[in-house]
Design an enzyme around this catalytic site. Structure first.
Site, PDB file in Angstrom:
ATOM      1  N   LYS A  98       0.827  -1.212   0.000  1.00 44.99           N
ATOM      2  CA  LYS A  98       0.000   0.000   0.000  1.00 44.99           C
ATOM      3  C   LYS A  98       0.858   1.258   0.000  1.00 44.99           C
ATOM      4  CE  LYS A  98      -3.811  -2.341   0.257  1.00 44.99           C
ATOM      5  NZ  LYS A  98      -4.840  -2.295  -0.786  1.00 44.99           N
ATOM      6  N   GLU A 120     -10.388   5.396   2.116  1.00 49.61           N
ATOM      7  CA  GLU A 120     -11.148   4.263   2.645  1.00 49.61           C
ATOM      8  C   GLU A 120     -10.117   3.226   3.081  1.00 49.61           C
ATOM      9  OE1 GLU A 120     -10.168   4.474  -0.375  1.00 49.61           O
ATOM     10  OE2 GLU A 120      -9.488   2.450  -0.864  1.00 49.61           O
ATOM     11  N   SER A 388       2.274  -9.588  -0.736  1.00 49.26           N
ATOM     12  CA  SER A 388       1.843  -8.184  -0.682  1.00 49.26           C
ATOM     13  C   SER A 388       1.975  -7.550   0.696  1.00 49.26           C
ATOM     14  CB  SER A 388       0.405  -8.065  -1.179  1.00 49.26           C
ATOM     15  OG  SER A 388      -0.443  -8.899  -0.414  1.00 49.26           O
TER      16      SER A 388
HETATM   17  C1  LIG Z   1      -1.501  -7.090   2.453  1.00 46.51           C
HETATM   18  C2  LIG Z   1      -2.596  -6.828   1.481  1.00 46.51           C
HETATM   19  N1  LIG Z   1      -2.601  -7.498   0.324  1.00 46.51           N
HETATM   20  C3  LIG Z   1      -3.575  -7.310  -0.581  1.00 46.51           C
HETATM   21  C4  LIG Z   1      -4.620  -6.431  -0.355  1.00 46.51           C
HETATM   22  C5  LIG Z   1      -5.697  -6.314  -1.391  1.00 46.51           C
HETATM   23  O1  LIG Z   1      -5.645  -5.152  -2.152  1.00 46.51           O
HETATM   24  P1  LIG Z   1      -5.165  -5.151  -3.648  1.00 46.51           P
HETATM   25  O2  LIG Z   1      -5.924  -6.229  -4.366  1.00 46.51           O
HETATM   26  O3  LIG Z   1      -5.513  -3.788  -4.114  1.00 46.51           O
HETATM   27  O4  LIG Z   1      -3.717  -5.406  -3.685  1.00 46.51           O
HETATM   28  C6  LIG Z   1      -4.653  -5.693   0.838  1.00 46.51           C
HETATM   29  C7  LIG Z   1      -5.742  -4.733   1.092  1.00 46.51           C
HETATM   30  O5  LIG Z   1      -5.962  -4.190   2.107  1.00 46.51           O
HETATM   31  C8  LIG Z   1      -3.609  -5.907   1.780  1.00 46.51           C
HETATM   32  O6  LIG Z   1      -3.602  -5.244   2.940  1.00 46.51           O
END
Ligand SMILES: Cc1ncc(COP(=O)(O)O)c(C=O)c1O
Lengths: 419, 259
Positions: A98, A120, A388
């Site tokens: 993020k 949000e 992520s």
């Molecule tokens: C660690 C993590 N991975 C993935 C996501 C999913 O979001 P996005 O599909 O935009 O990567 C989030 C959303 O809060 C997240 O905190």
């Protein structure tokens, strides 16, 4: 490196600005028209200014540990006789990808001269990232969060407030991420003169899907170079979890031109046949629709009312999916799959025990899918997973799912001590 | 068409009153009594909001009404049935008001056919900008319906002219930034804004969002053609009941008339 297909995303046919095939667009209340036009211009200006990306990359290096490393999963690789690599977005400041988006938009806000940011948040990761950015760059900050998510992710609420953000618990609708987005949009309809809406994923009206993809593409740009350096070749497959789709869009951006299979993993929840999931594309409960400012696959009923979704991970628990991803799916470039809550908990445990890495529940979806497919992969297959985020924020959810008696006892003692 | 109807009415009254209800909230029976009160007061035009699960342009009162109406089973069939009954009973024109997704799911042609068949006269769609409404607007005109478009104080002169191109019936001028509900302070900036809208369109002009007092209506005379009252009506129905609602509509209508 060539990024031809990526660059093509920025080109639109006349009258179709912000559309990717049938998806995307800007279906917004008229009051926001000039604001989005201003944002589009500011973003295009910044994108054409080489100094802007340099400033961005420098900030990401000094404030958020970029470039994030790639880690080979030695034990899992040995077990399946393949090569599994992780792109370590969990090592970003605040513990998830993020930060990439938030700091990019933060620099843009400074260029536009606005004083306040709103956002949000679902899991709370985007909220925390936005609150840190606001503290660092000196903006006022309001975060909208569904009341259900406030319950699920109390530690992140605590940190946002410590960082000086006002956190508003949204009680409308299903009281989750989608309702937080609606609330942020409503704020913006009134406040846009001095306020920027830092949308957290590749959804919403144009230019957000494109702009967020652009900032997150730093993941894919780095990962491609790193794979060539470390492994001497590109991966055969790249996996990423898909909530709105920003971490997936970011890592996929580096490989769009390559002969690399791209796999998006959605939240299978309690199973695709239960309606208790958030699999917009891999499931069978979604169809094309228009909401929250854009057109994409939404989980909705026959008349176009949105339905409830479910996932063990707040960050994937969302009705829609990025329009660029929807289009890349329809054109056959991305394959979509889903992992269930149960598979995700198993994958989480496996990664923790075997590799000593604590993944976020969101990211564990991508790992779960690889573990499902690994037995059938040809020997020597190279797999890259976008990790992520880190799992620390999920300690309450995971301890509950694992029914960890000592943790529950700890909570009881804490509650008793707090009186 | 709607424009002729409005022009005709404007000959005998300087400011027309347009009111709103969320179909299915508190119930269709209450909605019917609201319509009777509107008729008795002499309201010129009524928008029936079709509830949506993601009402991004609405404030707290309507958000809740949308949600509860859906929970109580409001759907397309019930909505158009209600509109059909109302169009037979009442003389004032009825407009569809809502968000784009239910229209999109039904399909533009089927939506126009259903609206026409139910006796509706046009539509207001809160999240469909004019450039994305072109196909739907063409179908609407073929069906003899009027697409109502929205102008806002945030729009440039050039954008106001763009909005005017496909507008029909009247133009809905949003009185201030923000969503429905909160009171609008009517001042010189609002009358300047209405003048800017007039320069962009020859259609009658309605002003809505946060209009609630008889004093508001007195001030609008000579600047707007239609005063649009939404949230205030629903609040009075909920908080003070039917008789207060009737009295309120009468007072509005009186304030809108010739002094
Ligand atoms: C660690 C993590 N991975 C993935 C996501 C999913 O979001 P996005 O599909 O935009 O990567 C989030 C959303 O809060 C997240 O905190």
């Amino acid at each position: 490196m060539s990024m031809k297909k990526f660059e093509e995303l920025f080109q639109f046919e006349p009258g179709r600005e912000g559309f990717y095939g049938e998806y995307g667009g800007a279906y917004i209340p008229e009051i926001l028209h000039e604001t989005l036009a201003e944002l589009t211009r500011a973003f295009e200006n910044a994108r054409r200014d080489p100094a802007f990306w340099r400033e961005y990359a420098e900030l990401m290096g000094s404030y958020s540990c970029r470039p994030t490393p790639i880690t080979r999963c030695d034990n899992l690789s040995r077990q399946y006789d393949i090569d599994i690599f992780l792109k370590r977005e969990d090592l970003n400041h605040t513990g998830a990808h993020k930060a990439n988006n938030v700091l990019g938009q933060g620099l843009l806000v400074r260029r536009m001269g606005k004083k306040r940011v709103i956002a949000e948040t679902g899991a709370g990761q985007h909220g925390v990232a936005t609150a840190t950015m606001a503290a660092k760059l000196g903006f006022e900050c309001t975060i909208y969060m569904g009341a259900v998510d406030v319950e699920r992710q109390r530690p992140n609420v605590f940190w946002m407030e410590q960082l000086g953000a006002q956190v508003v618990a949204v009680e409308d609708g299903t009281r989750t991420l989608k309702d937080a987005i609606n609330a942020a949009m409503r704020d913006w309809c009134a406040s846009m003169a001095d306020t920027h809406y830092v949308l957290g994923t590749v959804c919403g009206p144009h230019p957000f899907p494109l702009m967020v993809t652009y900032f997150q593409s730093i993941i894919g740009r780095e990962a491609r170079d790193q794979m060539l350096r470390i492994q001497g070749r590109l991966p055969d497959r790249v996996y990423a979890c898909v909530g709105g789709g920003s971490n997936a869009s970011g890592i996929f951006a580096g490989f769009l031109d390559d002969k690399v299979e791209l796999v998006g993993v959605e939240a299978g929840g309690l199973g695709l046949d239960t309606h208790q999931h958030a699999a917009r594309i891999a499931g069978h409960d979604a169809c094309a629709g228009v909401a929250q400012g854009y057109r994409t696959y939404f989980i909705q009923d026959a008349e176009g009312q949105m339905r409830e979704t479910h996932s063990i991970s707040a960050g994937l628990d969302y009705i829609g999916v990025g329009p660029i991803l929807a289009w890349l799916h329809d054109s056959g470039r991305i394959r979509f799959a889903a992992a269930t809550d149960q598979e995700v908990i198993q994958a989480f445990k496996t990664l923790v025990r075997q590799e000593g890495i604590i993944p976020a529940l969101e990211s564990s979806h991508a790992i779960a899918q690889v573990l499902k497919e690994a037995p059938a992969m040809p020997r020597g297959t190279t797999v890259l997973i976008n990790l992520s985020g880190r799992g620390d924020k999920d300690i309450f959810t995971i301890a509950e799912a694992l029914a960890d008696e000592r943790w529950l006892e700890f909570l009881r003692r804490k509650v008793a001590a707090a009186g | 068409m709607l424009e002729d109807y409005l022009r005709n009415k404007l000959q005998s009254q300087p400011l027309l009153v347009m009111t709103h209800l969320v179909a299915g909230y508190p119930s269709l029976e209450d909605n019917w009594r609201m319509l009777e009160a509107m008729r008795d007061a002499g309201v010129a035009l009524v928008e029936l909001q079709f509830p949506f699960s993601e009402p991004i342009a609405d404030g707290p009162v309507f958000v809740r009404a949308n949600q509860l109406a859906l929970q109580q089973g409001m759907n397309g069939e019930r909505y158009f049935d209600f509109m059909r009954r109302a169009a037979r009973e009442f003389e004032f024109p009825l407009l569809y008001m809502g968000y784009y997704n239910p229209v999109f799911r039904l399909g533009g042609q089927r939506f126009c056919d259903a609206l026409k068949d139910a006796g509706g006269r046009g539509y207001i769609i809160a999240d469909l900008p004019p450039e994305l409404a072109v196909d739907l607007d063409v179908k609407a005109r073929e069906a003899g319906l009027d697409p109502i478009h929205l102008m806002t104080p945030a729009n440039s002169e050039a954008r106001l002219r763009e909005i005017a191109v496909n507008a029909a019936g009247f133009v809905y001028c949003v009185a201030r930034k923000g969503v429905t509900g909160r009171q609008t302070a009517l001042g010189l900036d609002v009358t300047d804004y209405l003048d800017r809208c007039r320069k962009a369109t020859g259609l009658p002009i309605g002003l809505g969002f946060g209009i609630r007092t008889t004093e508001d209506l007195r001030q609008l005379k000579g600047h707007a053609d239609i005063a649009i009252i939404g949230t205030a009506c629903l609040e009075i129905w909920e908080q003070e009941g039917e008789q207060a609602y009737r009295d309120y509509l009468h007072a509005l209508q009186k304030a809108a008339g010739r002094n």
